[in-house]
Structures are given as C-alpha cells and as structure tokens.
Motif scaffolding. Structure first.
Motif, PDB file in Angstrom:
ATOM      1  N   LEU A 122       0.831  -1.208   0.000  1.00  0.00           N
ATOM      2  CA  LEU A 122       0.000   0.000   0.000  1.00  0.00           C
ATOM      3  C   LEU A 122       0.865   1.258   0.000  1.00  0.00           C
ATOM      4  O   LEU A 122       0.566   2.232  -0.700  1.00  0.00           O
ATOM      5  CB  LEU A 122      -0.922   0.011   1.226  1.00  0.00           C
ATOM      6  CG  LEU A 122      -2.052  -1.022   1.256  1.00  0.00           C
ATOM      7  CD1 LEU A 122      -2.788  -0.942   2.593  1.00  0.00           C
ATOM      8  CD2 LEU A 122      -3.023  -0.792   0.104  1.00  0.00           C
ATOM      9  N   ALA A 123       1.941   1.237   0.801  1.00  0.00           N
ATOM     10  CA  ALA A 123       2.791   2.420   0.922  1.00  0.00           C
ATOM     11  C   ALA A 123       3.519   2.739  -0.383  1.00  0.00           C
ATOM     12  O   ALA A 123       3.731   3.913  -0.713  1.00  0.00           O
ATOM     13  CB  ALA A 123       3.801   2.218   2.050  1.00  0.00           C
ATOM     14  N   ILE A 124       3.888   1.713  -1.155  1.00  0.00           N
ATOM     15  CA  ILE A 124       4.677   1.924  -2.370  1.00  0.00           C
ATOM     16  C   ILE A 124       3.811   1.981  -3.627  1.00  0.00           C
ATOM     17  O   ILE A 124       4.010   2.835  -4.494  1.00  0.00           O
ATOM     18  CB  ILE A 124       5.745   0.819  -2.500  1.00  0.00           C
ATOM     19  CG1 ILE A 124       6.788   0.980  -1.391  1.00  0.00           C
ATOM     20  CG2 ILE A 124       6.431   0.861  -3.862  1.00  0.00           C
ATOM     21  CD1 ILE A 124       7.808  -0.139  -1.330  1.00  0.00           C
ATOM     22  N   CYS A 125       2.835   1.093  -3.717  1.00  0.00           N
ATOM     23  CA  CYS A 125       2.033   0.999  -4.943  1.00  0.00           C
ATOM     24  C   CYS A 125       0.775   1.868  -4.909  1.00  0.00           C
ATOM     25  O   CYS A 125       0.261   2.258  -5.965  1.00  0.00           O
ATOM     26  CB  CYS A 125       1.641  -0.452  -5.211  1.00  0.00           C
ATOM     27  SG  CYS A 125       3.052  -1.556  -5.431  1.00  0.00           S
ATOM     28  N   ARG A 126       0.282   2.163  -3.709  1.00  0.00           N
ATOM     29  CA  ARG A 126      -0.934   2.986  -3.595  1.00  0.00           C
ATOM     30  C   ARG A 126      -0.743   4.042  -2.507  1.00  0.00           C
ATOM     31  O   ARG A 126      -1.509   4.098  -1.540  1.00  0.00           O
ATOM     32  CB  ARG A 126      -2.134   2.102  -3.277  1.00  0.00           C
ATOM     33  CG  ARG A 126      -2.415   1.038  -4.333  1.00  0.00           C
ATOM     34  CD  ARG A 126      -3.598   0.173  -3.946  1.00  0.00           C
ATOM     35  NE  ARG A 126      -4.821   0.971  -3.792  1.00  0.00           N
ATOM     36  CZ  ARG A 126      -5.957   0.492  -3.294  1.00  0.00           C
ATOM     37  NH1 ARG A 126      -6.017  -0.773  -2.885  1.00  0.00           N
ATOM     38  NH2 ARG A 126      -7.019   1.261  -3.191  1.00  0.00           N
ATOM     39  N   PRO A 127       0.271   4.879  -2.641  1.00  0.00           N
ATOM     40  CA  PRO A 127       0.584   5.840  -1.568  1.00  0.00           C
ATOM     41  C   PRO A 127      -0.529   6.852  -1.286  1.00  0.00           C
ATOM     42  O   PRO A 127      -0.694   7.279  -0.144  1.00  0.00           O
ATOM     43  CB  PRO A 127       1.851   6.544  -2.090  1.00  0.00           C
ATOM     44  CG  PRO A 127       1.821   6.342  -3.570  1.00  0.00           C
ATOM     45  CD  PRO A 127       1.193   4.998  -3.780  1.00  0.00           C
ATOM     46  N   LEU A 128      -1.290   7.231  -2.308  1.00  0.00           N
ATOM     47  CA  LEU A 128      -2.363   8.210  -2.122  1.00  0.00           C
ATOM     48  C   LEU A 128      -3.529   7.637  -1.315  1.00  0.00           C
ATOM     49  O   LEU A 128      -4.296   8.392  -0.711  1.00  0.00           O
ATOM     50  CB  LEU A 128      -2.855   8.715  -3.475  1.00  0.00           C
ATOM     51  CG  LEU A 128      -1.809   9.451  -4.337  1.00  0.00           C
ATOM     52  CD1 LEU A 128      -2.419   9.867  -5.665  1.00  0.00           C
ATOM     53  CD2 LEU A 128      -1.268  10.664  -3.593  1.00  0.00           C
ATOM     54  N   SER A 132      -6.018   6.242   4.015  1.00  0.00           N
ATOM     55  CA  SER A 132      -7.446   5.927   4.060  1.00  0.00           C
ATOM     56  C   SER A 132      -7.696   4.429   4.190  1.00  0.00           C
ATOM     57  O   SER A 132      -8.731   4.005   4.721  1.00  0.00           O
ATOM     58  CB  SER A 132      -8.144   6.458   2.800  1.00  0.00           C
ATOM     59  OG  SER A 132      -7.605   5.857   1.635  1.00  0.00           O
ATOM     60  N   VAL A 133      -6.751   3.614   3.699  1.00  0.00           N
ATOM     61  CA  VAL A 133      -6.915   2.158   3.791  1.00  0.00           C
ATOM     62  C   VAL A 133      -6.338   1.625   5.093  1.00  0.00           C
ATOM     63  O   VAL A 133      -6.984   0.860   5.821  1.00  0.00           O
ATOM     64  CB  VAL A 133      -6.235   1.464   2.588  1.00  0.00           C
ATOM     65  CG1 VAL A 133      -6.286  -0.063   2.753  1.00  0.00           C
ATOM     66  CG2 VAL A 133      -6.908   1.869   1.291  1.00  0.00           C
ATOM     67  N   MET A 134      -5.113   2.013   5.418  1.00  0.00           N
ATOM     68  CA  MET A 134      -4.441   1.503   6.614  1.00  0.00           C
ATOM     69  C   MET A 134      -4.794   2.379   7.825  1.00  0.00           C
ATOM     70  O   MET A 134      -3.957   3.066   8.408  1.00  0.00           O
ATOM     71  CB  MET A 134      -2.926   1.444   6.394  1.00  0.00           C
ATOM     72  CG  MET A 134      -2.182   0.652   7.482  1.00  0.00           C
ATOM     73  SD  MET A 134      -2.703  -1.052   7.668  1.00  0.00           S
ATOM     74  CE  MET A 134      -1.998  -1.796   6.203  1.00  0.00           C
ATOM     75  N   THR A 135      -6.065   2.354   8.197  1.00  0.00           N
ATOM     76  CA  THR A 135      -6.533   3.091   9.370  1.00  0.00           C
ATOM     77  C   THR A 135      -6.210   2.305  10.639  1.00  0.00           C
ATOM     78  O   THR A 135      -5.786   1.142  10.580  1.00  0.00           O
ATOM     79  CB  THR A 135      -8.044   3.318   9.284  1.00  0.00           C
ATOM     80  OG1 THR A 135      -8.699   2.031   9.230  1.00  0.00           O
ATOM     81  CG2 THR A 135      -8.409   4.118   8.035  1.00  0.00           C
TER      82      THR A 135
END
Length: 309
Positions: A122-128, A132-135
C-alpha cells in the motif's frame, strides 16, 4: 489397544548424546535466550515509548517481536530445565501445549510477514490511498487476523490429535511436534481427519506465501519506474524480505526433513535442523530492523549517546 489416557508422560530423547556437555550447552543456551529477550524487548519498548514510531509499519514490527518472544518462551525455558535434569520428560498435556505453541508461532510469523508485505504494498504501490486504507481499525483487524487465525486453526488441530490412541511415548526431538505425536498412534487408529486438516493448514499458509510474492511483484514493478519508490523499497522492504526468505528457508527445510529426512544423521545435526526457526529469526529480525530502519536506528543511537553522557 491402549487408550490415550494411559500415555501420561512423553520422553524427549533429543539430548541423549549431550551428557558430557550439558553445563556448556546450558550456559550457551541461557546466554542466547537472554539475547533474544533483550533484542526483542528493546525493539518493543522503543516502539511503544516513542510517539513518532506509532505508525502501522512499526506497530507490525512490534507484533513481530512479540511473536518471537512467544515462540522462544515455549521452547527455551523447557530446554534449560531439561539440560539440568537427569531425565527429559514432559506431561501429555504439556506436550500438546508445546506443540501448539511451536506451530502457532511459526504460522503467526508467516501471517505477520504477509500483513507487513500488504502494508508495504500500500505504501509503495498505492501511496495516495495508504492513510485511508491503513486506518487504526484496519491495522487492528490485520493484527488480530495474524494472531487469532493460527490460534484457532491449531486449537482444532491439537484437539484432533488429543483424540488419537497412542502406543508410544518416546519423542526423538528436543521439543514436542504434532506430526511426531501423530506418528505414535496405535496401528489401526484413524488419522485421516488429522492428516486432512494438516494438509489444509499447509495450503492456507502456502496461500499466505503466494500473496506475499504477489505484493512483491507489484512493488518491484512500481520501483523500477520511480527512483523515490526504489529508495523507499530499499529502506523499508529489504529487512522484511530478508526476514521472509530466512524464515521460509528454515521452515521448509525443517518440514522436508521432518517428513522425508534420514534418521541416520548424528543427533546433534538433527537437533540443529529442528530448532533453526527458533535460533535464527528471533535474533536476526530485531537486529535487521533495528539497524536498517532509519527511525529505529536513530532512536537506538540516541539512547546510546544519552547513556554515554
């Protein structure tokens, strides 16, 4: 046919060839266990006490170190007692409990590594979308998943094993292993359900491994296109990748030897193969993360400099 209740004590015969070296092995084992406690507890306390480290990656690292303490505590104290004892015995209930701890520790390790891979993906491929995802709620759910799933699965596995009729009490290892207990069943005992469940567990955790590989494929593909992502990958993913590869190698090697290995090897070599996953990862993981992750390394160096003053 003997009933399982007749087997009240198991004999651990893994130390039979170490009679003349017990004190030396005890001293080295105690020192090594103290190192495991020190390194893992240090990382845990640094993460807990430093507000700047209250991020998903470091909280997952904290869970990772907790699991290292959990697994090694299920093995080393009993080993130390056996080294000081003239006979290496363990109660039937204690043997099942130790088998549960060993297996759940190994699978918790794989589950946490899979969750850590998802976090880095998530941090590298979907940083934006990362925040919102890793709450906090999602992080709590993932940590609960990584701990409760192995606990529930192996609770069922141990219950199935406890219902088997056993005709032997000698375990040729340093600790209790569910597969070895199952091999002590009386001739004619139905072990189909136990075996099926064991293979189902293997499939579940192979899927964990495939998921982790999938995340790394995406991360590597993303990093090839971006210099910033390459730096992030090297800083945060290399420790995870080293931990993952090391653990998979020692676990697969141990499982392959457990099921297909020769018993003609010296007992000392058999013992080393059996406890590799309790020797290498619990010390290596906190050291790698402690020196490689910048925030933790800076925190450790800051504490060292403070003590010198």
């Amino acid at each position: 046919m003997d009933n399982v209740s007749v087997i009240g004590i198991f004999i651990l015969s893994g130390l039979n060839e170490t009679v003349n070296y017990r004190i030396t092995i005890f001293s080295l084992t105690l020192l090594y266990y103290c190192m495991i406690l020190f390194f893992n507890i240090s990382i845990i306390m640094i993460v807990i006490l430093d507000q700047n480290l209250h991020e998903p990656m470091y909280i997952l690292l904290c869970s990772f170190c907790f699991n290292g303490l959990y697994g090694t505590t299920g093995f080393y104290p009993k080993l130390l007692l056996d080294l000081l004892s003239s006979s290496q015995q363990i109660s039937y209930e204690g043997c099942l409990l130790q088998a549960f701890v060993m297996y759940s520790f190994a699978c918790c390790e794989l589950s946490i590594l899979a969750v850590m891979a998802y976090d880095r993906y998530l941090a590298i491929c979907r940083p934006l979308h990362y925040n919102s995802v890793m709450t906090k709620r999602r992080l709590s759910q993932l940590i609960c998943f990584s701990w409760l799933t192995p606990f529930c699965i192996f609770s069922i596995n141990i219950v199935l094993t406890s219902r088997l009729n056993l005709c032997g009490s000698k375990i040729p290892k340093l600790f209790c292993v569910n597969w070895v207990i199952v091999k002590l069943t009386c001739p004619g005992t139905d072990t189909v359900s136990s075996n099926i469940f064991s293979y189902a567990i293997i499939i579940i955790y192979v899927c964990h491994g495939l998921f982790t590989i999938w995340t790394y494929m995406h991360m590597i593909r993303t990093c090839v296109r971006s210099k910033v992502d390459r730096v992030k990958f090297i800083q945060t993913c290399v420790p995870h990748l080293v931990s993952l590869v090391t653990f998979l190698v020692v676990i697969v090697f141990d499982l392959m030897y457990l099921r297909f290995g020769s018993t003609d090897l010296p007992q000392s070599i058999q013992n080393f193969i059996a406890i590799e996953f309790l020797l290498i990862p619990p010390v290596m993981n906190p050291l790698i993360y402690g020196f490689k992750l910048t925030k933790i390394r800076n925190r450790i160096l800051g504490l060292i400099n403070f003590e010198r003053k």
